[in-house]
Design a protein around this motif. Structure first.
Motif, PDB file in Angstrom:
ATOM      1  N   ARG A  40       0.841  -1.195  -0.180  1.00  8.56           N
ATOM      2  CA  ARG A  40       0.131  -0.112   0.208  1.00  8.56           C
ATOM      3  C   ARG A  40       0.927   1.303  -0.099  1.00  8.56           C
ATOM      4  O   ARG A  40       0.658   2.455  -0.438  1.00  8.56           O
ATOM      5  CB  ARG A  40      -1.068   0.286   1.381  1.00  8.56           C
ATOM      6  CG  ARG A  40      -2.076  -0.833   1.593  1.00  8.56           C
ATOM      7  CD  ARG A  40      -2.745  -0.508   2.697  1.00  8.56           C
ATOM      8  NE  ARG A  40      -4.428  -2.159   2.525  1.00  8.56           N
ATOM      9  CZ  ARG A  40      -5.373  -1.768   3.110  1.00  8.56           C
ATOM     10  NH1 ARG A  40      -5.221  -1.296   3.712  1.00  8.56           N
ATOM     11  NH2 ARG A  40      -5.471  -2.883   3.061  1.00  8.56           N
ATOM     12  N   SER A  69      -6.180   2.788  -6.892  1.00 10.28           N
ATOM     13  CA  SER A  69      -6.328   2.888  -5.137  1.00 10.28           C
ATOM     14  C   SER A  69      -5.753   4.258  -5.068  1.00 10.28           C
ATOM     15  O   SER A  69      -4.483   4.571  -6.713  1.00 10.28           O
ATOM     16  CB  SER A  69      -5.124   1.769  -4.333  1.00 10.28           C
ATOM     17  OG  SER A  69      -4.794   2.674  -3.404  1.00 10.28           O
ATOM     18  N   ARG A 115      -3.555   5.793  -3.234  1.00 12.41           N
ATOM     19  CA  ARG A 115      -2.507   5.156  -3.329  1.00 12.41           C
ATOM     20  C   ARG A 115      -1.589   4.962  -4.641  1.00 12.41           C
ATOM     21  O   ARG A 115      -0.253   4.460  -3.808  1.00 12.41           O
ATOM     22  CB  ARG A 115      -2.237   3.978  -1.938  1.00 12.41           C
ATOM     23  CG  ARG A 115      -2.940   4.149  -0.541  1.00 12.41           C
ATOM     24  CD  ARG A 115      -2.805   3.633   1.159  1.00 12.41           C
ATOM     25  NE  ARG A 115      -4.034   3.334   1.086  1.00 12.41           N
ATOM     26  CZ  ARG A 115      -4.949   2.886   1.466  1.00 12.41           C
ATOM     27  NH1 ARG A 115      -4.668   1.723   0.540  1.00 12.41           N
ATOM     28  NH2 ARG A 115      -5.517   2.541   2.573  1.00 12.41           N
TER      29      ARG A 115
END
Length: 724
Positions: free
Chosen positions: A414, A468, A470
């Motif tokens: 992540r 995402s 991220r």
């Protein structure tokens, strides 16, 4: 009154909230504002110029001052970019000649002569002990005086700022977009959400907040203003407690809980009690974070609140005094007994987990009934799975074609930390994979809205879907990991800037050139200042007031297929510890001249915030026709605690890049194709004219002059394009 959060709207949306103030003749001030913006590579839209022209001059000037500060920070022009070699990229010396000159100067200095002679006698010389090495030898103003003004070119970046609604409406809309996002937000977006959530706590709220980290941030803000937090799982309560302790809301790192005020203890315990009372089965989630719950229990003192008995059960489960088998443990029991069909049926009650376990289930399922049971469970569960997960699994399946065949598998966590391992997974059956892809595409197609007339910027089709938040760093012109974008220009110039917080810090900018087989051709760094491809601006080894390094490359002279810019932590603070750090690149023509840093030529600037000691923001690849494209990485390698250099990581970077280039990301083009299959009218934008009627526009930047009522999707809000 000027809205305190106006800068967030500009940064996230490229819209300036409609300025408020007394009417007047602000036309002259508006033109000056526009001219000042253009020096930073920005421009006012026609509607915004018209709005400003109807306001009093002082109001326009105040608006200009605020907005210029915001966009200059966005592009990296809010700091002074000096260089070691004053007339870089001209007159950069050969590396060994430069080092000899530094040694000669040290030998001529009475204060350093003895130490230098001693090192030379020992056969090992530390460059950092030479007085002329690694520190600026001239002021910023002296550097500017030897550089010509930038000559404007048609290819310079020009980002348009558009007229927004009133400030309150824009701030509320931004809050709702971030809080309601179906994709996890990056670090900067979460910080901005915290500010917006506190401001908007008493206003409209999203219908749902599906991302748990976002919900924790919103709940913290609601607590601060006395509003009731939004809780529906025990883990929501744990995340909220972590936020209150300034800990890790993602629960990846342990949080050191501190003493909580009595009101906060009551809120957390009451929330736990209500969640478990409504659904005792949710106690099964406790064991996943048992240690964190035990530490939190020491601060909450649940025994002091007997009127919330269900809350006490949470801590009993964490201590092992009560059994509450987790959902995952029940699945594992079935799989250990070989009951794949039973595991699939159980997982169907949690469709998201079923989808995440899909590859594993198919690999271990026996032929016939077991495999059919897994496939049937996926088909039944598909309508209940979030659009982001549907698309994530679709991307995974398209990269599972054929056997592993010795392919290296790339892992990215992540935080953007990357590593490579052998892919030992057996292949999936082609028939199963194709069946699942058809199911997922049909489900995505069903959820996509009817968009009327689609106007598409062709360059956006190869942009990866932001599954995402991220997968991209905060900044300007930044695209999600896996995206590919064209690069047009004669000169490619990388830059990095950092400012140390507490300790002397040396970051080093380098560029590795690889051939088509991922073998090293050459590199540019402080150990190789010049080569056929370009020049390095010189090593700076400390940055108490900020420091910059540059690499200038002539694309036509590059002898390889890949260019991999990278930033190494040689010593001192890491990327997540420095006071400020960012990387970017510029494109320009040689006849433009100009300063080492020219904001109008900046195409991308991204924050450096991540784990590890080596940053890999992106790579550049030349295709068979000689055209260059940027491949967006946003990755960090662990590296070593100190003395990281391109020489020491070139092999591992080549292995990583080979693995990444073997993957294909799901792109905007995939969603556009599905919409076209549903009969949506699509037009590729020619870059000049726009239709008179409202459209749904998808592109890298919003064009000026779109008809009122048009919907716009650019990288800043591309997450909103994903079906729910």
């Amino acid at each position: 009154m000027v809205h305190a959060l106006e800068h967030l709207v500009v940064r996230h949306t490229r819209r300036l909230p409609s300025p408020a103030g007394p009417a007047g003749d602000g036309a002259v001030a508006a033109r000056r504002f526009d001219a000042a913006l253009m020096t930073a590579g920005f421009k006012l839209s026609g509607d915004l110029v018209e709005r400003l022209s109807g306001l009093a001059g002082p109001t326009v000037v105040e608006t200009a001052v605020r907005t210029l500060a915001t966009v200059r920070e966005l592009v990296g022009d809010h700091v002074r970019h000096n260089v070691y070699f004053v007339d870089f990229p001209d007159n950069v010396p050969d590396t060994l000649d430069f080092w000899r000159a530094c040694v000669a100067e040290a030998l001529a200095d009475d204060g350093t002569r003895a130490r230098t002679v001693e090192q030379l006698s020992a056969g090992v010389l530390d460059l950092l002990t030479l007085p002329s090495y690694g520190r600026y030898r001239h002021t910023y103003e002296e550097m500017l005086s030897v550089h010509d003004e930038l000559i404007a070119a048609a290819g310079d970046r020009l980002t348009v700022l558009h007229l927004g609604a009133d400030a309150d409406t824009e701030v509320t809309a931004l809050y709702l977009a971030l809080a309601g996002s179906s994709t996890p937000l990056g670090e900067e977006h979460l910080r901005d959400l915290a500010v917006l959530a506190e401001h908007c706590a008493d206003g409209p709220q999203p219908e749902t907040i599906t991302v748990r980290e976002s919900r924790a941030v919103v709940n913290h803000a609601r607590l601060r203003v006395g509003a009731t937090p939004l809780l529906d799982t025990v883990t929501d309560v744990l995340r909220l407690a972590c936020v209150l302790a300034d800990g890790d809301v993602t629960l990846r790192e342990p949080t050191r809980f501190r003493a909580l005020s009595r009101p906060h203890r009551r809120v957390l315990l009451a929330g736990l009690d209500a969640v478990v009372a409504a659904s005792p089965a949710k106690l099964s989630d406790v064991s996943a974070h048992a240690e964190a719950w035990k530490r939190l229990g020491e601060r909450l003192h649940p025994h002091e609140y007997p009127h919330w008995p269900y809350a006490a059960e949470v801590f009993a489960v964490a201590r092992g005094e009560r059994k509450a088998p987790s959902f995952d443990s029940r699945v594992e029991e079935l799989l250990e007994r070989g009951e794949v069909a039973g595991a699939a049926e159980l997982l169907a009650a949690a469709p998201g987990r079923l989808f995440r376990a899909l590859d594993r289930l198919l690999r271990i399922a026996a032929e016939g009934k077991q495999r059919e049971a897994v496939l049937a469970a996926v088909e039944r569960a598909a309508p209940e799975v979030s659009g982001r997960v549907v698309l994530s699994v679709r991307e995974h399946l398209q990269n599972r074609a054929g056997g592993s065949g010795g392919v290296r598998r790339v892992f990215v966590n992540r935080e953007g930390k990357a590593w490579v391992a052998d892919d030992t997974r057996p292949p999936l059956e082609d028939s199963d994979r194709e069946r699942l892809i058809a199911v997922l595409d049909a489900e995505t197609r069903r959820r996509l809205p009817s968009s009327g007339h689609l106007l598409i910027d062709p360059d956006v089709l190869a942009v990866a879907l932001p599954l995402s938040g991220r997968a991209a760093s905060a900044g300007l012109g930044v695209l999600p990991r896996g995206s590919v974008s064209p690069v047009e220009g004669e000169l490619l110039r990388f830059f990095t800037y950092w400012r140390e917080a507490r300790h002397t810090t040396d970051l080093d900018l380098s560029a590795l050139v690889l051939d088509a087989d991922y073998s090293t051709v050459t590199w540019l760094s402080y150990t190789a200042l010049t080569d056929v491809e370009g020049r390095h601006s010189g090593d700076i080894t400390e940055a108490p007031d900020g420091a910059s390094e540059f690499i200038d490359l002539r694309l036509g002279a590059v002898r390889g297929t890949f260019i991999v810019p990278q930033v190494h932590v040689f010593s001192g603070e890491g990327f997540d510890q420095v006071a400020e750090g960012f990387f970017g690149f510029m494109l320009r023509e040689s006849e433009q001249r100009g300063r080492p840093f020219e904001p109008r030529t900046v195409r991308m600037k991204s924050d450096l915030r991540g784990p590890g000691r080596v940053a890999l923001p992106l790579a550049f690849r030349r295709d068979d026709e000689g055209r260059w494209h940027a491949h967006w990485l946003h990755l960090y390698l662990r590296g070593t605690p100190s003395a990281n250099q391109v020489e020491g990581h070139r092999v591992s970077i080549a292995v990583l890049l080979r693995g990444l280039m073997g993957r294909t990301s799901l792109t905007v083009g995939h969603l556009v194709a599905l919409m076209e299959e549903s009969g949506v009218r699509t037009t590729l934008w020619d870059g000049r004219t726009v239709p008179d009627a409202p459209v749904t526009y998808i592109g890298l930047e919003r064009p000026d002059g779109l008809a009122p009522g048009s919907r716009v999707f650019t990288p800043e809000n591309l997450r909103d394009l994903l079906p729910a």
